[in-house]
Design a protein around this motif. Structure first.
Motif, PDB file in Angstrom:
ATOM      1  N   MET A 170      14.192  -4.822  -4.833  1.00  0.00           N
ATOM      2  CA  MET A 170      12.978  -4.422  -5.558  1.00  0.00           C
ATOM      3  C   MET A 170      11.954  -5.563  -5.506  1.00  0.00           C
ATOM      4  SD  MET A 170      12.564  -3.261  -9.551  1.00  0.00           S
ATOM      5  CE  MET A 170      12.902  -4.865 -10.210  1.00  0.00           C
ATOM      6  N   ILE A 171      10.697  -5.210  -5.298  1.00  0.00           N
ATOM      7  CA  ILE A 171       9.634  -6.202  -5.284  1.00  0.00           C
ATOM      8  C   ILE A 171       8.970  -6.221  -6.654  1.00  0.00           C
ATOM      9  CG2 ILE A 171       7.415  -6.824  -4.283  1.00  0.00           C
ATOM     10  CD1 ILE A 171       8.316  -5.615  -1.675  1.00  0.00           C
ATOM     11  N   ASP A 172       8.964  -7.368  -7.254  1.00  0.00           N
ATOM     12  CA  ASP A 172       8.246  -7.550  -8.514  1.00  0.00           C
ATOM     13  C   ASP A 172       6.918  -8.219  -8.212  1.00  0.00           C
ATOM     14  OD1 ASP A 172      10.298  -6.459 -10.054  1.00  0.00           O
ATOM     15  OD2 ASP A 172      11.348  -8.379 -10.100  1.00  0.00           O
ATOM     16  N   TYR A 173       6.074  -8.251  -9.193  1.00  0.00           N
ATOM     17  CA  TYR A 173       4.789  -8.907  -8.969  1.00  0.00           C
ATOM     18  C   TYR A 173       4.286  -9.560 -10.236  1.00  0.00           C
ATOM     19  CZ  TYR A 173       3.428  -4.176 -10.344  1.00  0.00           C
ATOM     20  OH  TYR A 173       3.322  -2.974 -10.979  1.00  0.00           O
ATOM     21  N   ILE A 174       3.378 -10.485 -10.028  1.00  0.00           N
ATOM     22  CA  ILE A 174       2.802 -11.296 -11.095  1.00  0.00           C
ATOM     23  C   ILE A 174       1.288 -11.154 -11.034  1.00  0.00           C
ATOM     24  CG2 ILE A 174       2.515 -13.661 -11.960  1.00  0.00           C
ATOM     25  CD1 ILE A 174       5.148 -14.319 -10.411  1.00  0.00           C
ATOM     26  N   TYR A 175       0.676 -10.972 -12.192  1.00  0.00           N
ATOM     27  CA  TYR A 175      -0.781 -10.915 -12.252  1.00  0.00           C
ATOM     28  C   TYR A 175      -1.333 -12.281 -12.634  1.00  0.00           C
ATOM     29  CZ  TYR A 175      -0.513  -5.857 -12.024  1.00  0.00           C
ATOM     30  OH  TYR A 175      -0.275  -4.577 -11.609  1.00  0.00           O
ATOM     31  N   PRO A 219     -14.204 -17.363 -12.248  1.00  0.00           N
ATOM     32  CA  PRO A 219     -13.410 -17.000 -13.415  1.00  0.00           C
ATOM     33  C   PRO A 219     -13.480 -15.489 -13.654  1.00  0.00           C
ATOM     34  CG  PRO A 219     -15.010 -18.716 -13.948  1.00  0.00           C
ATOM     35  CD  PRO A 219     -15.323 -18.255 -12.579  1.00  0.00           C
ATOM     36  N   ASP A 220     -12.510 -14.979 -14.375  1.00  0.00           N
ATOM     37  CA  ASP A 220     -12.415 -13.561 -14.742  1.00  0.00           C
ATOM     38  C   ASP A 220     -12.043 -12.665 -13.562  1.00  0.00           C
ATOM     39  OD1 ASP A 220     -13.158 -13.920 -17.519  1.00  0.00           O
ATOM     40  OD2 ASP A 220     -15.178 -14.311 -16.787  1.00  0.00           O
ATOM     41  N   THR A 221     -11.642 -13.282 -12.451  1.00  0.00           N
ATOM     42  CA  THR A 221     -11.103 -12.494 -11.339  1.00  0.00           C
ATOM     43  C   THR A 221      -9.647 -12.137 -11.640  1.00  0.00           C
ATOM     44  OG1 THR A 221     -12.531 -13.584  -9.725  1.00  0.00           O
ATOM     45  CG2 THR A 221     -10.540 -12.531  -8.866  1.00  0.00           C
ATOM     46  N   LEU A 222      -9.258 -10.915 -11.300  1.00  0.00           N
ATOM     47  CA  LEU A 222      -7.870 -10.478 -11.477  1.00  0.00           C
ATOM     48  C   LEU A 222      -7.196 -10.436 -10.106  1.00  0.00           C
ATOM     49  CD1 LEU A 222      -5.620  -9.386 -13.323  1.00  0.00           C
ATOM     50  CD2 LEU A 222      -6.502  -7.089 -12.889  1.00  0.00           C
ATOM     51  N   MET A 223      -6.082 -11.174  -9.976  1.00  0.00           N
ATOM     52  CA  MET A 223      -5.341 -11.231  -8.724  1.00  0.00           C
ATOM     53  C   MET A 223      -3.877 -10.896  -8.996  1.00  0.00           C
ATOM     54  SD  MET A 223      -7.105 -14.709  -7.131  1.00  0.00           S
ATOM     55  CE  MET A 223      -6.712 -14.328  -5.421  1.00  0.00           C
ATOM     56  N   TYR A 224      -3.106 -10.745  -7.950  1.00  0.00           N
ATOM     57  CA  TYR A 224      -1.687 -10.450  -8.103  1.00  0.00           C
ATOM     58  C   TYR A 224      -0.936 -11.025  -6.914  1.00  0.00           C
ATOM     59  CZ  TYR A 224      -2.376  -6.932  -4.525  1.00  0.00           C
ATOM     60  OH  TYR A 224      -2.686  -6.313  -3.344  1.00  0.00           O
ATOM     61  N   LEU A 225       0.356 -11.223  -7.115  1.00  0.00           N
ATOM     62  CA  LEU A 225       1.213 -11.675  -6.025  1.00  0.00           C
ATOM     63  C   LEU A 225       2.592 -11.065  -6.211  1.00  0.00           C
ATOM     64  CD1 LEU A 225       3.329 -14.313  -6.973  1.00  0.00           C
ATOM     65  CD2 LEU A 225       1.041 -15.090  -7.633  1.00  0.00           C
ATOM     66  N   SER A 226       3.303 -10.946  -5.126  1.00  0.00           N
ATOM     67  CA  SER A 226       4.651 -10.391  -5.175  1.00  0.00           C
ATOM     68  C   SER A 226       5.684 -11.520  -5.194  1.00  0.00           C
ATOM     69  CB  SER A 226       4.889  -9.478  -3.969  1.00  0.00           C
ATOM     70  OG  SER A 226       4.656 -10.190  -2.767  1.00  0.00           O
ATOM     71  N   TRP A 227       6.852 -11.221  -5.700  1.00  0.00           N
ATOM     72  CA  TRP A 227       7.957 -12.183  -5.656  1.00  0.00           C
ATOM     73  C   TRP A 227       9.268 -11.415  -5.662  1.00  0.00           C
ATOM     74  CZ3 TRP A 227      11.834 -12.988  -9.362  1.00  0.00           C
ATOM     75  CH2 TRP A 227      11.680 -12.294 -10.561  1.00  0.00           C
ATOM     76  N   GLY A 228      10.325 -12.108  -5.298  1.00  0.00           N
ATOM     77  CA  GLY A 228      11.630 -11.460  -5.283  1.00  0.00           C
ATOM     78  C   GLY A 228      12.730 -12.461  -5.000  1.00  0.00           C
ATOM     79  N   ILE A 229      13.896 -11.961  -4.731  1.00  0.00           N
ATOM     80  CA  ILE A 229      15.082 -12.771  -4.466  1.00  0.00           C
ATOM     81  C   ILE A 229      15.329 -12.828  -2.961  1.00  0.00           C
ATOM     82  CG2 ILE A 229      17.559 -13.017  -4.877  1.00  0.00           C
ATOM     83  CD1 ILE A 229      15.918 -13.429  -7.368  1.00  0.00           C
ATOM     84  N   THR A 230      15.565 -13.991  -2.434  1.00  0.00           N
ATOM     85  CA  THR A 230      15.815 -14.138  -0.995  1.00  0.00           C
ATOM     86  C   THR A 230      17.229 -13.676  -0.641  1.00  0.00           C
ATOM     87  OG1 THR A 230      16.689 -16.386  -1.177  1.00  0.00           O
ATOM     88  CG2 THR A 230      14.307 -16.159  -0.958  1.00  0.00           C
ATOM     89  N   SER A 231      17.439 -13.447   0.637  1.00  0.00           N
ATOM     90  CA  SER A 231      18.777 -13.065   1.100  1.00  0.00           C
ATOM     91  C   SER A 231      19.755 -14.217   0.983  1.00  0.00           C
ATOM     92  CB  SER A 231      18.697 -12.596   2.560  1.00  0.00           C
ATOM     93  OG  SER A 231      18.149 -13.615   3.378  1.00  0.00           O
ATOM     94  N   ALA A 279      21.820 -14.045  -7.669  1.00  0.00           N
ATOM     95  CA  ALA A 279      20.516 -13.390  -7.745  1.00  0.00           C
ATOM     96  C   ALA A 279      20.114 -13.073  -9.181  1.00  0.00           C
ATOM     97  CB  ALA A 279      20.533 -12.107  -6.908  1.00  0.00           C
ATOM     98  N   LYS A 280      21.044 -12.524  -9.956  1.00  0.00           N
ATOM     99  CA  LYS A 280      20.714 -12.111 -11.323  1.00  0.00           C
ATOM    100  C   LYS A 280      20.327 -13.306 -12.177  1.00  0.00           C
ATOM    101  CE  LYS A 280      22.456  -9.336 -15.185  1.00  0.00           C
ATOM    102  NZ  LYS A 280      23.611  -8.525 -15.679  1.00  0.00           N
ATOM    103  N   GLN A 281      21.110 -14.389 -12.094  1.00  0.00           N
ATOM    104  CA  GLN A 281      20.806 -15.572 -12.906  1.00  0.00           C
ATOM    105  C   GLN A 281      19.504 -16.221 -12.453  1.00  0.00           C
ATOM    106  OE1 GLN A 281      22.403 -16.630 -15.715  1.00  0.00           O
ATOM    107  NE2 GLN A 281      20.599 -17.958 -15.839  1.00  0.00           N
ATOM    108  N   SER A 282      19.271 -16.262 -11.140  1.00  0.00           N
ATOM    109  CA  SER A 282      18.030 -16.860 -10.646  1.00  0.00           C
ATOM    110  C   SER A 282      16.816 -16.049 -11.093  1.00  0.00           C
ATOM    111  CB  SER A 282      18.067 -16.950  -9.106  1.00  0.00           C
ATOM    112  OG  SER A 282      19.032 -17.886  -8.694  1.00  0.00           O
ATOM    113  N   SER A 283      16.972 -14.722 -11.125  1.00  0.00           N
ATOM    114  CA  SER A 283      15.874 -13.880 -11.600  1.00  0.00           C
ATOM    115  C   SER A 283      15.575 -14.171 -13.070  1.00  0.00           C
ATOM    116  CB  SER A 283      16.239 -12.398 -11.418  1.00  0.00           C
ATOM    117  OG  SER A 283      15.193 -11.570 -11.871  1.00  0.00           O
ATOM    118  N   VAL A 284      16.623 -14.339 -13.865  1.00  0.00           N
ATOM    119  CA  VAL A 284      16.433 -14.665 -15.289  1.00  0.00           C
ATOM    120  C   VAL A 284      15.777 -16.039 -15.436  1.00  0.00           C
ATOM    121  CG1 VAL A 284      17.642 -15.201 -17.440  1.00  0.00           C
ATOM    122  CG2 VAL A 284      18.342 -13.220 -16.064  1.00  0.00           C
ATOM    123  N   ASP A 285      16.265 -17.015 -14.665  1.00  0.00           N
ATOM    124  CA  ASP A 285      15.691 -18.368 -14.751  1.00  0.00           C
ATOM    125  C   ASP A 285      14.219 -18.371 -14.347  1.00  0.00           C
ATOM    126  OD1 ASP A 285      18.094 -19.420 -15.574  1.00  0.00           O
ATOM    127  OD2 ASP A 285      18.721 -20.044 -13.567  1.00  0.00           O
TER     128      ASP A 285
END
Length: 264
Positions: free
Chosen positions: A1-6, A209-221, A227-233
């Motif tokens: 699953m791909i998560d993202y950050i604003y 300023p006031d620009t809205l951007m986003y980026l994706s993140w996830g767990i590497t192979s 993976a689960k603990q790294s996602s929590v960290d």
């Protein structure tokens, strides 16, 4: 699953880049659109440095470093480049208008796996199509505007975006031009001991300023059983650093962003 950050920019953000023409110090730009972006290495480096005192977690999330005397290893987290979603443009008729275009909205939508129909060009959520919109040197005639009722599907709804209230979807080429025209630019000069200008001057660009951007993140192979603990960290790391300062010119107060994490 791909998560993202604003990312909501709280001050001008100078990312640095390869674009330097004459006396213009440009910012990082996408090669195919020429639009500004934030390189993933910039964000990754800032997050990595924020947990320098927690070496074990730092190495697990972002990989090891040669200067630590360890063999180079890949971390469990990957981070993508940050793209523009909505950018503010000054308006003589409506103060500030956030603009985007089908190309940018489609990119954001595909990342989420969202198949909703994109808004038509000139969709607008703040006018009854009876008066024009003035954006810098451009005039959007009233007869071109289309009322946009489901605009909230294309704007992240959170406390961080509550101040954003006027949205306009422009054709790709017009949006790109207006974004280039709306970049934050500062003239810089150097003064000598007599307070006279020493040498020439230069312009420095930044994402406003006031620009809205986003980026994706996830767990590497590379993550194997962690993976689960790294996602929590990683989410804990983001929660502890909701305000980040990234990019160049830290001493001038540039690059403050408010970040928050979202998931599909």
């Amino acid at each position: 699953m791909i998560d993202y950050i604003y990312l909501y920019l709280l001050s001008p953000l100078h990312t640095g880049g390869t674009t330097q023409e004459g006396n213009l110090l440009g910012i990082a730009r996408e090669s195919h659109t020429n639009l500004p972006y934030i390189p993933s290495s910039t964000i990754r480096g800032k997050l990595r440095s924020s947990i320098a005192e927690k070496k074990e977690i730092q190495s697990k999330l972002f990989g090891t470093d040669l200067k630590d005397g360890k063999q180079l290893e890949q971390g469990d987290i990957w981070i993508g480049d940050a793209s523009i979603l909505w950018l503010p443009v000054p308006s003589l008729s409506h103060s500030v208008v956030w603009i985007s275009c089908p190309m940018l909205l489609n990119r954001w939508q595909r990342l989420q796996g969202n198949t909703s129909q994109l808004p038509a060009e000139y969709s607008c959520n703040f006018t009854n199509a009876q008066s024009p919109i003035y954006l810098k040197d451009a005039i959007i005639k009233a007869e071109h505007l289309k009322q946009w009722s489901n605009w909230k599907e294309f704007v992240p709804q959170s406390s961080e975006t509550i101040s954003m209230n006027r949205f306009l979807v422009l054709p790709d080429q017009h949006c790109t031009t207006l974004i280039q025209m709306s970049l934050w630019r500062q003239v810089k000069i150097k003064l000598d001991e007599q307070k006279s200008v020493d040498g020439g001057f230069r312009y420095e660009e930044a994402i406003p300023p006031d620009t809205l951007m986003y980026l994706s993140w996830g767990i590497t192979s590379q993550a194997n059983g962690t993976a689960k603990q790294s996602s929590v960290d990683f989410t804990d790391l983001l929660a502890a650093n909701q305000i980040l300062q990234i990019g160049g010119q830290e001493s001038l107060g540039r690059g403050f962003v408010q970040q928050w994490i979202a998931s599909n």
